[in-house]
Design a protein around this motif. Structure first.
Motif, short mmCIF file in Angstrom:
data_model
loop_
_atom_site.label_atom_id
_atom_site.label_comp_id
_atom_site.label_asym_id
_atom_site.label_seq_id
_atom_site.Cartn_x
_atom_site.Cartn_y
_atom_site.Cartn_z
N ILE A 23 -2.99 -1.81 6.13
CA ILE A 23 -2.12 -2.02 4.97
C ILE A 23 -2.12 -3.57 4.75
O ILE A 23 -1.41 -4.38 5.60
CB ILE A 23 -0.93 -1.56 4.88
CG1 ILE A 23 -1.11 -0.02 5.01
CG2 ILE A 23 -0.22 -1.74 3.24
CD1 ILE A 23 0.24 0.76 5.01
N LYS A 25 -0.73 -6.87 2.29
CA LYS A 25 -0.12 -7.38 1.15
C LYS A 25 -1.08 -8.12 0.32
O LYS A 25 -2.01 -8.82 0.94
CB LYS A 25 1.24 -8.24 1.35
CG LYS A 25 1.82 -8.65 -0.06
CD LYS A 25 2.99 -9.67 0.45
CE LYS A 25 4.34 -8.94 0.94
NZ LYS A 25 5.44 -9.90 1.11
N THR A 34 2.46 -8.41 -7.15
CA THR A 34 2.32 -8.17 -5.72
C THR A 34 1.99 -6.71 -5.41
O THR A 34 2.66 -5.83 -6.00
CB THR A 34 3.44 -8.97 -4.82
OG1 THR A 34 3.60 -10.15 -4.98
CG2 THR A 34 3.21 -8.44 -3.34
N VAL A 35 1.11 -6.37 -4.76
CA VAL A 35 0.62 -4.80 -4.40
C VAL A 35 0.51 -4.92 -3.12
O VAL A 35 0.35 -5.89 -2.05
CB VAL A 35 -0.67 -4.42 -5.27
CG1 VAL A 35 -0.40 -4.79 -6.79
CG2 VAL A 35 -1.78 -5.20 -4.79
N ALA A 36 0.09 -3.41 -2.63
CA ALA A 36 -0.16 -3.25 -1.14
C ALA A 36 -1.34 -2.57 -1.30
O ALA A 36 -1.64 -1.70 -2.13
CB ALA A 36 0.96 -2.12 -0.60
N LYS A 38 -4.33 -0.25 0.79
CA LYS A 38 -4.48 0.38 1.95
C LYS A 38 -5.92 0.69 2.16
O LYS A 38 -6.35 1.35 1.22
CB LYS A 38 -3.64 1.65 2.16
CG LYS A 38 -3.79 2.45 3.22
CD LYS A 38 -2.76 3.60 3.43
CE LYS A 38 -2.62 4.20 4.83
NZ LYS A 38 -1.18 4.66 5.03
N CYS A 70 5.72 6.62 -4.18
CA CYS A 70 5.16 5.31 -4.29
C CYS A 70 4.21 5.44 -5.38
O CYS A 70 3.41 6.42 -5.55
CB CYS A 70 4.61 4.93 -2.97
SG CYS A 70 3.75 3.46 -3.14
N CYS A 89 4.01 -2.68 -3.90
CA CYS A 89 4.63 -3.29 -2.77
C CYS A 89 6.29 -3.49 -2.61
O CYS A 89 6.74 -3.78 -3.62
CB CYS A 89 3.89 -4.51 -2.53
SG CYS A 89 4.26 -5.16 -0.94
N TYR A 90 6.76 -2.68 -1.78
CA TYR A 90 8.27 -3.04 -1.63
C TYR A 90 8.56 -3.59 -0.49
O TYR A 90 7.87 -3.66 0.61
CB TYR A 90 8.78 -1.13 -1.65
CG TYR A 90 8.22 -0.44 -2.54
CD1 TYR A 90 8.88 -0.69 -3.79
CD2 TYR A 90 7.47 0.67 -2.19
CE1 TYR A 90 8.32 0.37 -4.78
CE2 TYR A 90 6.77 1.48 -3.38
CZ TYR A 90 7.38 1.39 -4.51
OH TYR A 90 7.05 2.28 -5.58
N GLU A 91 9.83 -4.04 -0.89
CA GLU A 91 10.49 -4.68 0.57
C GLU A 91 11.47 -3.76 1.22
O GLU A 91 12.06 -3.05 0.47
CB GLU A 91 11.39 -6.00 0.01
CG GLU A 91 10.50 -7.20 -0.61
CD GLU A 91 9.78 -7.71 0.46
OE1 GLU A 91 10.00 -7.93 1.51
OE2 GLU A 91 8.69 -8.40 -0.28
#
Length: 749
Positions: A23, A25, A34-36, A38, A70, A89-91
């Motif tokens: 994964i 960022k 901002t995304v993630a 995978k 998600c 994308c999460y913190e």
């Protein structure tokens, strides 16, 4: 990869990885967010069948719009053909990382479980099963929001040839028995996996362990886990039962759906250690006061004879060291020729007080005898002959003789309670006894007669606090038994009880009456608890106050405590139909249908074919989806109770749940016609509409119920008839307005 741009995503940094991919960022250069990303292993992309299946699964998962899932933005592939997913994308951190720091607090574990459960409810409602619920696939954001990751990947993994021991072993530990046996699976496999996760959150350990994946699979299919309560002592027994049900080997023995599990989780008494405990003093003596026999020439003093016994019962309930059988159980032997020793053994008491009254004009003769149940001998007997106005002195003397013969030590405040004289006006006293006589009959007509006599008592003695408190109970009865709209009667109950306390603030009956108004009408649950606890301080062995206490815990979702308190009620009132039914109801609301059924069948021994018991037994079958059995029982109940609208509505709910839409609509039409002639609670319409899947109409009726202060809403937290709409955001909003939301574990979800 860092710094590369793939499609319209610029890779910023690597943020994770495992058996199912790496994964990163990234910046979405089109939408400036901002995304993630995978990136899935190449072996997935190289298998055309697996690749096609995954795309289909991921497309379905991307349609799941829910705060606990998600968000998936896109599925794409690199120029080299490698699949990747673009998602929010999460913190924060994964649950796997959080558990590594040690077991979680019970409340935190419940919160996270409910968050996952809510997300799964949404997925299951669309036919999507996750199949890989585990801590690595649960993300906790920086503001404590729960997000489920990786929908769609589990089925892909099942079609691949991944052989990495670490990833397989890590996933196998959360697999259900049917999954490890490669059998057909449904949504209940997610229930199992979530149960494993909950167990691990609470203990820091897995319930099923082994040195390799084969050993773990064997343990999953064949061994029982160590009970959570053996590994930590602050886990409520109710939570352990939830875990046990989630981890049943056979899928049909688990929760039939996540909603049922959520309801049980919300009812967990996780805060019981912070609640005030009313001291459970084990009384050193026990007694039943039987109804006095009317020996008057005209046999017209039944109300006075009953009142004599009840006055003695009420006086004795103020003494902590005497367990006094409540009126209902004591009066069940009225008019029956049964040896007092058999009565004592049936009620599990050591002593029986029996007596008679002969009343003629203004003269009275009272006899009383205290019998030892063990040998049948009289410990004491006395005959009193005097003027009727001296009845108060006679009652006091009998009470003190009982205390003396039972060798019970009484405290100063208890002695003051015994010496307190409610009225010196014999006519007012007579009127109150007549009122109580009719109040016990429960019907609308008899309750109206009771109010007439209580008003008469108050006219004769304006400072007669007990008469005001008793009248409050009449108005409560009108509201609770569906006779009148809540707004029409509960304020009158509150006014009467308040007046009683202005006269005598040590009157347990008045505190208990106001508690009933607080939780059934004001929805002020904290005040209800405080009032009930005050009533129990004043009369520790009063079964009705103890029953109110059980009711408080039931409406606030603390079902373990409600059941425990109701069992204590039955120690005081063992053969009361109503109190036994309430225990069955609380088992039902605790989602323990088998225990509820057994208790309710036992209750039918006291009152065969009673409609209320039949209704609740029918409801236990609803838990097992045996709607036909429930409908048969409800037909009998409706026929027995004629026009009792709650039973008619229950039948409509069963029709709706069983798929008989026409039958349900006919019931609604029937109730609508009745509502033109007499009061029908809006909640009854709401629950049928909810069962029909007509959620908008259901919430319209619930809003009407809220506006009318329908006391059915007090039970909204645990009422199984509205389980089908609990996941609707409007339901939580309604709970907030009523004041029940704070008792749920979903407050931070």
């Amino acid at each position: 990869m860092i710094g590369k741009t793939i499609s319209h995503y610029k890779i910023i940094e690597k943020i994770g990885g495992g058996g199912m991919g790496v994964i990163y960022k990234a910046e979405d250069t089109k939408l400036k967010r901002t995304v993630a990303l995978k990136f899935l292993p190449h072996e997935f992309s190289d298998d055309p069948t697996a690749k096609k299946r995954f795309v289909q699964e991921a497309q379905s998962a991307s349609s799941l719009d829910h705060p606990n899932i998600c968000t998936l933005h896109e599925i794409d592939e690199t120029d080299e053909g490698q699949l990747f997913i673009a998602m929010a994308c999460y913190e924060g951190e994964t649950l796997k990382h959080r558990i590594k720091k040690g077991p979680l607090e019970v409340n935190a574990a419940i919160d996270i479980t409910l968050g996952v459960a809510k997300g799964l409810t949404k997925a299951h409602s669309t036919g999507i099963v996750h199949r890989d619920i585990k801590p690595a696939n649960i993300f906790i954001t920086s503001d404590e929001q729960v997000k489920i990751l990786d929908f769609g990947l589990a089925k892909l993994a099942g079609t691949s040839r991944i052989t990495k021991t670490e990833s397989i072993t890590g996933t196998v530990a959360y697999m259900s028995p049917e999954m490890v046996r490669a059998e057909d699976m449904d949504h209940r496999t997610d229930v199992w996996s979530l149960g494993v996760v909950l167990y691990e959150m609470l203990t820091g350990k897995l319930p099923f362990k082994g040195d390799n994946w084969e050993a773990i699979m064997y343990a999953i299919s064949n061994t029982a886990p160590i009970p959570v309560t053996q590994l930590r002592n602050d886990v409520p027994a109710s939570l352990e039962r939830v875990i046990g049900k989630m981890l049943q080997k056979k899928s049909q023995d688990r929760y039939r759906d996540i909603q049922q599990m959520i309801a049980d989780m919300r009812s967990i008494d996780h805060e019981e250690g912070s609640l005030l405990r009313i001291a459970a003093v084990k009384p050193s003596a026990s007694i039943v006061v039987l109804p006095f026999i009317d020996m008057s020439p005209t046999k017209d003093q039944e109300y006075f004879c009953d009142g004599m016994a009840e006055e003695l019962i009420n006086s004795l309930t103020h003494i902590k060291n005497i367990r006094v059988v409540a009126r209902t159980s004591a009066f069940s032997f009225k008019g029956k020729d049964i040896d007092v020793r058999d009565i004592g053994r049936t009620l599990n008491v050591d002593h029986v007080l029996e007596g008679s009254v002969r009343k003629s004009e203004n003269r009275i003769r009272i006899t009383a005898q205290l019998v030892n149940v063990t040998d049948g001998y009289h410990l004491w007997s006395e005959r009193y002959e005097s003027q009727t106005k001296d009845v108060f002195t006679i009652q006091d003397e009998i009470t003190m003789k009982i205390v003396d013969k039972l060798k019970v030590e009484i405290l100063g405040d208890e002695e003051m309670s015994l010496q307190k004289r409610e009225t010196s006006n014999i006519e007012a006293y007579n009127a109150r006894l007549k009122g109580r006589f009719f109040l016990q009959k429960l019907s609308k007509t008899d309750t109206e007669k009771a109010i007439k006599y209580y008003r008469q008592a108050i006219e004769l003695d304006p400072d007669y606090a007990v008469a005001y408190a008793a009248m409050a109970y009449c108005y409560l009865q009108f509201g609770i038994y569906y006779y009148f709209p809540a707004k029409q009667v509960f304020p009158k109950a509150k006014a009467a009880a308040t007046k009683a306390l202005e006269i005598d603030d040590t009157l347990a009956l008045a505190h208990s009456a106001i508690a009933g108004v607080h939780y059934q009408y004001d929805w002020d649950f904290e005040s209800a608890r405080q009032r009930t606890e005050r009533a129990l301080e004043l009369a520790p062995n009063c079964s009705s106050s103890r029953g109110n206490y059980a009711g408080y815990f039931a409406v606030t979702g603390k079902m373990d405590r409600a059941i425990a308190e109701q069992k204590r009620v039955l120690e005081l009132d063992p053969i009361s139909f109503t109190q036994n039914v309430h225990l069955g109801l609380y088992y039902l609301r605790a989602r323990q249908p088998e225990e509820a059924r057994q208790q309710l069948l036992k209750t039918l021994e006291f009152s065969p074919e009673h409609p209320w018991a039949l209704w609740l037994i029918a409801s236990t079958y609803a838990h097992d989806l045996q709607y036909d059995k429930g409908i048969t029982l409800l037909h009998d109940a409706v026929n027995a109770a004629k026009d009792f609208t709650p039973l008619i509505a229950a039948l409509g709910w069963f029709y709706a749940m069983s798929g008989n839409k026409k039958g349900a609509e006919e019931i609604i039409s029937n109730l609508s016609k009745k509502a033109k002639k007499s009061y029908v609670r809006p909640f009854l319409f709401a629950k049928i509409r909810a069962a029909l899947g007509q959620h908008d109409k259901a919430f319209q009726w619930l809003e009407k119920a809220y506006e009318e202060r329908d006391c059915s809403l007090s039970w909204l937290l645990t009422d199984e008839s509205v389980d089908c709409i609990r996941d609707d955001p409007r339901f939580d909003e309604l709970l907030k307005k009523i004041g029940l939301y704070k008792f749920t574990r979903s407050a931070r979800q």
